[in-house]
Design a protein around this motif. Structure first.
Motif, PDB file in Angstrom:
ATOM      1  N   GLY A 199       0.812  -1.208   0.000  1.00 25.98           N
ATOM      2  CA  GLY A 199       0.000   0.000   0.000  1.00 25.98           C
ATOM      3  C   GLY A 199       0.849   1.262   0.000  1.00 25.98           C
ATOM      4  O   GLY A 199       2.072   1.224   0.141  1.00 25.98           O
ATOM      5  N   GLU A 200       0.169   2.393  -0.140  1.00 28.33           N
ATOM      6  CA  GLU A 200       0.838   3.701  -0.170  1.00 28.33           C
ATOM      7  C   GLU A 200       0.287   4.583   0.939  1.00 28.33           C
ATOM      8  O   GLU A 200      -0.927   4.678   1.127  1.00 28.33           O
ATOM      9  CB  GLU A 200       0.634   4.369  -1.528  1.00 28.33           C
ATOM     10  CG  GLU A 200       1.379   5.684  -1.684  1.00 28.33           C
ATOM     11  CD  GLU A 200       1.257   6.273  -3.076  1.00 28.33           C
ATOM     12  OE1 GLU A 200       1.888   7.317  -3.338  1.00 28.33           O
ATOM     13  OE2 GLU A 200       0.524   5.702  -3.907  1.00 28.33           O
ATOM     14  N   PHE A 201       1.184   5.247   1.655  1.00 33.08           N
ATOM     15  CA  PHE A 201       0.817   6.127   2.755  1.00 33.08           C
ATOM     16  C   PHE A 201       0.850   7.574   2.300  1.00 33.08           C
ATOM     17  O   PHE A 201       1.800   8.010   1.638  1.00 33.08           O
ATOM     18  CB  PHE A 201       1.785   5.940   3.922  1.00 33.08           C
ATOM     19  CG  PHE A 201       1.569   6.899   5.061  1.00 33.08           C
ATOM     20  CD1 PHE A 201       0.436   6.820   5.847  1.00 33.08           C
ATOM     21  CD2 PHE A 201       2.507   7.890   5.339  1.00 33.08           C
ATOM     22  CE1 PHE A 201       0.233   7.709   6.898  1.00 33.08           C
ATOM     23  CE2 PHE A 201       2.312   8.780   6.384  1.00 33.08           C
ATOM     24  CZ  PHE A 201       1.173   8.680   7.163  1.00 33.08           C
ATOM     25  N   PHE A 202      -0.196   8.336   2.663  1.00 29.23           N
ATOM     26  CA  PHE A 202      -0.284   9.752   2.335  1.00 29.23           C
ATOM     27  C   PHE A 202      -0.339  10.546   3.647  1.00 29.23           C
ATOM     28  O   PHE A 202      -1.342  10.482   4.365  1.00 29.23           O
ATOM     29  CB  PHE A 202      -1.536  10.033   1.505  1.00 29.23           C
ATOM     30  CG  PHE A 202      -1.518   9.399   0.146  1.00 29.23           C
ATOM     31  CD1 PHE A 202      -1.081  10.113  -0.966  1.00 29.23           C
ATOM     32  CD2 PHE A 202      -1.906   8.077  -0.027  1.00 29.23           C
ATOM     33  CE1 PHE A 202      -1.042   9.528  -2.224  1.00 29.23           C
ATOM     34  CE2 PHE A 202      -1.873   7.481  -1.280  1.00 29.23           C
ATOM     35  CZ  PHE A 202      -1.436   8.206  -2.382  1.00 29.23           C
ATOM     36  N   PRO A 203       0.716  11.292   3.997  1.00 22.01           N
ATOM     37  CA  PRO A 203       0.762  12.025   5.264  1.00 22.01           C
ATOM     38  C   PRO A 203      -0.043  13.321   5.209  1.00 22.01           C
ATOM     39  O   PRO A 203       0.500  14.426   5.346  1.00 22.01           O
ATOM     40  CB  PRO A 203       2.254  12.281   5.463  1.00 22.01           C
ATOM     41  CG  PRO A 203       2.783  12.394   4.065  1.00 22.01           C
ATOM     42  CD  PRO A 203       1.972  11.430   3.238  1.00 22.01           C
ATOM     43  N   LEU A 204      -1.348  13.199   5.015  1.00 28.30           N
ATOM     44  CA  LEU A 204      -2.183  14.388   4.836  1.00 28.30           C
ATOM     45  C   LEU A 204      -2.168  15.286   6.077  1.00 28.30           C
ATOM     46  O   LEU A 204      -2.265  14.814   7.212  1.00 28.30           O
ATOM     47  CB  LEU A 204      -3.633  13.978   4.549  1.00 28.30           C
ATOM     48  CG  LEU A 204      -3.908  13.203   3.265  1.00 28.30           C
ATOM     49  CD1 LEU A 204      -5.416  12.965   3.122  1.00 28.30           C
ATOM     50  CD2 LEU A 204      -3.379  13.949   2.040  1.00 28.30           C
ATOM     51  N   GLU A 205      -2.092  16.566   5.828  1.00 24.93           N
ATOM     52  CA  GLU A 205      -2.231  17.573   6.864  1.00 24.93           C
ATOM     53  C   GLU A 205      -3.621  18.213   6.708  1.00 24.93           C
ATOM     54  O   GLU A 205      -4.274  18.060   5.673  1.00 24.93           O
ATOM     55  CB  GLU A 205      -1.139  18.640   6.708  1.00 24.93           C
ATOM     56  CG  GLU A 205       0.262  18.139   7.010  1.00 24.93           C
ATOM     57  CD  GLU A 205       0.486  17.868   8.483  1.00 24.93           C
ATOM     58  OE1 GLU A 205      -0.222  18.482   9.325  1.00 24.93           O
ATOM     59  OE2 GLU A 205       1.358  17.044   8.823  1.00 24.93           O
ATOM     60  N   PRO A 206      -4.102  18.927   7.735  1.00 26.54           N
ATOM     61  CA  PRO A 206      -5.422  19.559   7.628  1.00 26.54           C
ATOM     62  C   PRO A 206      -5.569  20.405   6.367  1.00 26.54           C
ATOM     63  O   PRO A 206      -4.668  21.144   5.987  1.00 26.54           O
ATOM     64  CB  PRO A 206      -5.502  20.412   8.899  1.00 26.54           C
ATOM     65  CG  PRO A 206      -4.676  19.658   9.873  1.00 26.54           C
ATOM     66  CD  PRO A 206      -3.528  19.100   9.077  1.00 26.54           C
ATOM     67  N   ASN A 207      -6.720  20.228   5.714  1.00 21.08           N
ATOM     68  CA  ASN A 207      -7.119  20.916   4.485  1.00 21.08           C
ATOM     69  C   ASN A 207      -6.434  20.367   3.225  1.00 21.08           C
ATOM     70  O   ASN A 207      -6.637  20.918   2.143  1.00 21.08           O
ATOM     71  CB  ASN A 207      -6.905  22.425   4.592  1.00 21.08           C
ATOM     72  CG  ASN A 207      -7.733  23.029   5.710  1.00 21.08           C
ATOM     73  OD1 ASN A 207      -8.941  22.798   5.779  1.00 21.08           O
ATOM     74  ND2 ASN A 207      -7.095  23.778   6.590  1.00 21.08           N
ATOM     75  N   GLU A 208      -5.673  19.291   3.353  1.00 23.77           N
ATOM     76  CA  GLU A 208      -5.132  18.623   2.183  1.00 23.77           C
ATOM     77  C   GLU A 208      -6.131  17.563   1.701  1.00 23.77           C
ATOM     78  O   GLU A 208      -6.910  17.028   2.482  1.00 23.77           O
ATOM     79  CB  GLU A 208      -3.776  18.009   2.471  1.00 23.77           C
ATOM     80  CG  GLU A 208      -2.698  19.053   2.715  1.00 23.77           C
ATOM     81  CD  GLU A 208      -1.314  18.477   2.909  1.00 23.77           C
ATOM     82  OE1 GLU A 208      -0.334  19.241   2.825  1.00 23.77           O
ATOM     83  OE2 GLU A 208      -1.203  17.257   3.160  1.00 23.77           O
ATOM     84  N   SER A 209      -6.057  17.258   0.412  1.00 24.21           N
ATOM     85  CA  SER A 209      -7.067  16.396  -0.211  1.00 24.21           C
ATOM     86  C   SER A 209      -6.429  15.214  -0.924  1.00 24.21           C
ATOM     87  O   SER A 209      -5.225  15.205  -1.230  1.00 24.21           O
ATOM     88  CB  SER A 209      -7.921  17.188  -1.200  1.00 24.21           C
ATOM     89  OG  SER A 209      -8.633  18.230  -0.550  1.00 24.21           O
ATOM     90  N   LEU A 210      -7.276  14.227  -1.197  1.00 26.45           N
ATOM     91  CA  LEU A 210      -6.870  13.023  -1.895  1.00 26.45           C
ATOM     92  C   LEU A 210      -8.011  12.612  -2.802  1.00 26.45           C
ATOM     93  O   LEU A 210      -9.174  12.573  -2.380  1.00 26.45           O
ATOM     94  CB  LEU A 210      -6.581  11.916  -0.876  1.00 26.45           C
ATOM     95  CG  LEU A 210      -5.918  10.628  -1.320  1.00 26.45           C
ATOM     96  CD1 LEU A 210      -4.530  10.895  -1.888  1.00 26.45           C
ATOM     97  CD2 LEU A 210      -5.830   9.667  -0.124  1.00 26.45           C
ATOM     98  N   ASP A 211      -7.717  12.337  -4.053  1.00 26.07           N
ATOM     99  CA  ASP A 211      -8.745  11.842  -4.978  1.00 26.07           C
ATOM    100  C   ASP A 211      -8.844  10.335  -4.851  1.00 26.07           C
ATOM    101  O   ASP A 211      -7.834   9.624  -5.019  1.00 26.07           O
ATOM    102  CB  ASP A 211      -8.397  12.237  -6.419  1.00 26.07           C
ATOM    103  CG  ASP A 211      -8.551  13.723  -6.682  1.00 26.07           C
ATOM    104  OD1 ASP A 211      -9.480  14.329  -6.094  1.00 26.07           O
ATOM    105  OD2 ASP A 211      -7.752  14.287  -7.445  1.00 26.07           O
ATOM    106  N   LEU A 212     -10.035   9.851  -4.559  1.00 22.99           N
ATOM    107  CA  LEU A 212     -10.254   8.417  -4.358  1.00 22.99           C
ATOM    108  C   LEU A 212     -10.883   7.795  -5.587  1.00 22.99           C
ATOM    109  O   LEU A 212     -11.633   8.444  -6.303  1.00 22.99           O
ATOM    110  CB  LEU A 212     -11.139   8.190  -3.131  1.00 22.99           C
ATOM    111  CG  LEU A 212     -10.668   8.855  -1.830  1.00 22.99           C
ATOM    112  CD1 LEU A 212     -11.633   8.506  -0.708  1.00 22.99           C
ATOM    113  CD2 LEU A 212      -9.258   8.431  -1.492  1.00 22.99           C
TER     114      LEU A 212
END
Length: 212
Positions: A199-212
């Protein structure tokens, strides 16, 4: 579907121009852009996962918004039109399909009562467990919101949770109680566990987005 992480445990999912809010609570900045909300999911009654003020900010421009939560939230949020859901339930809200799992909050301490808590699977894509490591049986989790820090967890449990679910993608949540150094330590452990099964980890911070 676009996912936006807010502070602590709050998430926004945007699909076909409509929004789903999950767990906006006291550690999340006051919500502003709440138009086009069709549903809210509140996993449990603790104030870091919901407050009347945050709920009011969603309801004001969306008076018909659906609110889904376990019975404990309905009791705590008396006066709000909460639709009570339980583990095993499936509901449709606008373009979103929601399936609920679990049933109880993780144990904090034997002296503290255990309350209702539900995990939610959105569109067979995103799983967010609230304050629990309950495994959604029979589900292949594509994207997993992983709790990074809380009074009810230790990092070995977090890692085992990720290893058990084998998600394709992960990102951290529930981390406002951590310092920057603490977040980096937790993120490194979550990333390691995620990568063990490709799998891949995304270290999102507040107000960051990810397209699912």
């Amino acid at each position: 579907m676009k996912l936006t992480k807010l502070e602590h445990a709050a998430l926004i999912l945007d699909k076909a121009g409509q929004k789903l809010f999950i767990d906006p609570g006291s550690f999340t900045s006051p919500l502003t852009d709440t138009a086009r909300a069709v549903a809210v999911v509140l996993t449990h009654e603790h104030p870091d996962h919901w407050t009347p003020e945050q709920l009011d900010r969603i309801i004001a421009p969306n008076p018909d918004v659906a609110i889904f939560a376990p019975a404990g939230v309905a009791a705590a949020a008396a006066g709000y039109p909460v639709t009570v859901v339980s583990a095993g339930d499936t509901v449709e809200a606008g373009p979103f399909r929601l399936r609920f799992f679990g049933g109880t909050h993780a144990i904090i301490h034997k002296t503290i009562p255990v309350i209702d808590n539900l995990g939610v699977l959105v569109d067979e894509e995103l799983y967010y467990g609230g304050d629990s490591f309950a495994i959604p049986e029979g589900v292949t989790v594509q994207t997993l919101a992983v709790p990074a820090g809380a009074p009810w967890l230790k990092i070995s449990e977090v890692m085992d949770y990720v290893l058990a679910l084998e998600p394709r993608r992960t990102f951290p949540t529930h981390e406002m109680g951590l310092s920057r150094g603490g977040k980096e330590l937790s993120n490194a452990r979550i990333q390691w566990a995620t990568e063990q099964n490709g799998g891949e980890f995304f270290p999102l911070e507040p107000n960051e987005s990810l397209d699912l």
